[in-house]
Design a protein around this motif. Sequence first.
Motif, PDB file in Angstrom:
ATOM      1  N   GLY A  90      -6.246   0.054  -3.749  1.00 26.53           N
ATOM      2  CA  GLY A  90      -5.227   1.092  -3.765  1.00 26.53           C
ATOM      3  C   GLY A  90      -3.807   0.591  -3.580  1.00 26.53           C
ATOM      4  O   GLY A  90      -2.996   1.239  -2.913  1.00 26.53           O
ATOM      5  N   TYR A  91      -3.471  -0.532  -4.209  1.00 21.93           N
ATOM      6  CA  TYR A  91      -2.156  -1.118  -4.040  1.00 21.93           C
ATOM      7  C   TYR A  91      -1.228  -0.820  -5.223  1.00 21.93           C
ATOM      8  O   TYR A  91      -1.666  -0.497  -6.324  1.00 21.93           O
ATOM      9  N   CYS A 113      -4.572   7.848  -4.636  1.00 22.53           N
ATOM     10  CA  CYS A 113      -5.841   8.567  -4.446  1.00 22.53           C
ATOM     11  C   CYS A 113      -5.870   9.840  -5.280  1.00 22.53           C
ATOM     12  O   CYS A 113      -6.853  10.130  -5.978  1.00 22.53           O
ATOM     13  N   GLN A 122       1.027   1.433  -6.208  1.00 18.54           N
ATOM     14  CA  GLN A 122       1.241   2.679  -6.928  1.00 18.54           C
ATOM     15  C   GLN A 122       2.720   2.765  -7.296  1.00 18.54           C
ATOM     16  O   GLN A 122       3.591   2.690  -6.442  1.00 18.54           O
ATOM     17  N   GLY A 141       0.794  -1.227   0.000  1.00 20.12           N
ATOM     18  CA  GLY A 141       0.000   0.000   0.000  1.00 20.12           C
ATOM     19  C   GLY A 141       0.823   1.270   0.000  1.00 20.12           C
ATOM     20  O   GLY A 141       0.256   2.373   0.089  1.00 20.12           O
ATOM     21  N   ARG A 177      -0.227   4.933  -1.330  1.00 14.23           N
ATOM     22  CA  ARG A 177      -1.672   4.869  -1.573  1.00 14.23           C
ATOM     23  C   ARG A 177      -2.286   6.275  -1.663  1.00 14.23           C
ATOM     24  O   ARG A 177      -3.184   6.527  -2.454  1.00 14.23           O
TER      25      ARG A 177
END
Length: 373
Positions: free
Chosen positions: A344-345, A96, A347, A89, A92
């Motif tokens: 949301g993993y 977003c 990135q 994460g 995260r």
Amino acid sequence: MVKPTPTDLMEDAGTGLDYGTRPDRLPGFLTPVGRFFIRNHAPTPRLDPAAWTLRIEGDGVRRAVSYTYDDLWRRFPLTSVVRTLECAGNRRRLLCAEHGCRFEGVSWGRGAIGTAEWTGVRLRDLLKAAGLTDDACEVMPEGLDEVRARRPMPVAKALASDTLIALAMNGEVLPPDHGYPARVVVSGWLGAASIKWVGRIEVATRELRVPWNTDDYVLVPERHAPDQPADHPATADHSEPGIPITSVPVASLVELPWPACLPPGPNVVRGRAFAGERLIDAVHYRVDDGPWQAAEIGTRQEAGAWVRWQFRWDAQPGDHVIRVRATDDRGRTQPEHTPWNALGYCQHSVLAHPVHISEGVGEGGLIAQNSLD
């Protein structure tokens, strides 16, 4: 938490359990124990090593075995590896911003990553005494925290020479927040696989499905992207199973606050790059709309560990943007955008890092990080 988490070194992720490392407070190749990020699913347990045992059992072994803390120190060869751990994460909060929606889960900036020298016993040495069956296929360590965190891995990964039951970190006995008396270190995989406070290992002849590889730490396909306002949290649609995350993707980190403020003139910009189980092959940077140029990479390059990179910049007063992209030894390069996923993993987009160059000589220095960090 047991160790202090001062704001000048650590970033509070807002859960009361999770703290990231400030990227501008990384002095050397290894992350000091006091600055290493903390990711907990429950409060740090306080375990008595005299009463602790590690039990290996399941239908994938010929006999169940148990080891004491002293057994691990005295009966088996010790080995040390330098490995990077990164939470899946990590960044995260930046994902977003990239997709204009809010994700459930820990609101990490850039600091859920760290590198240490881990010393302990190879997991394969412990499994050998239990006798793996011919049809053993998965190995699942389980923690002794309140939620009994657990994450399976294939037998081949468990038998790798750099998969450890770690007893020490950076030359010191493993601290409580990092898994004392023993933890697993799974090289190149997401941090959730490196189970802390390990007390049991199940070896199975079947696929093991637990919350940590079905409901969480999975990539839910992009087609489930929500058509919702930005302030509405994204949620996973588990009508179809997500893809369990194993190795983390190639990504880079600039060792500056977000935003940063520097003096004009010669500056050296530094950072890290990590590619999970792969090697970093190259790091490139660009300033504003200039060309991509090769950064200098440190001499230490090893699969499962980050590298340091740097470049010299004759900075002119004003507002600028630095972009950095890393490439691994299979030619995979950081993308401009990370595909949406419900949790949301992972990135790993190229980040547009804002930097202000002051007018006067010597007026620079690092400023406090804003809400992105």
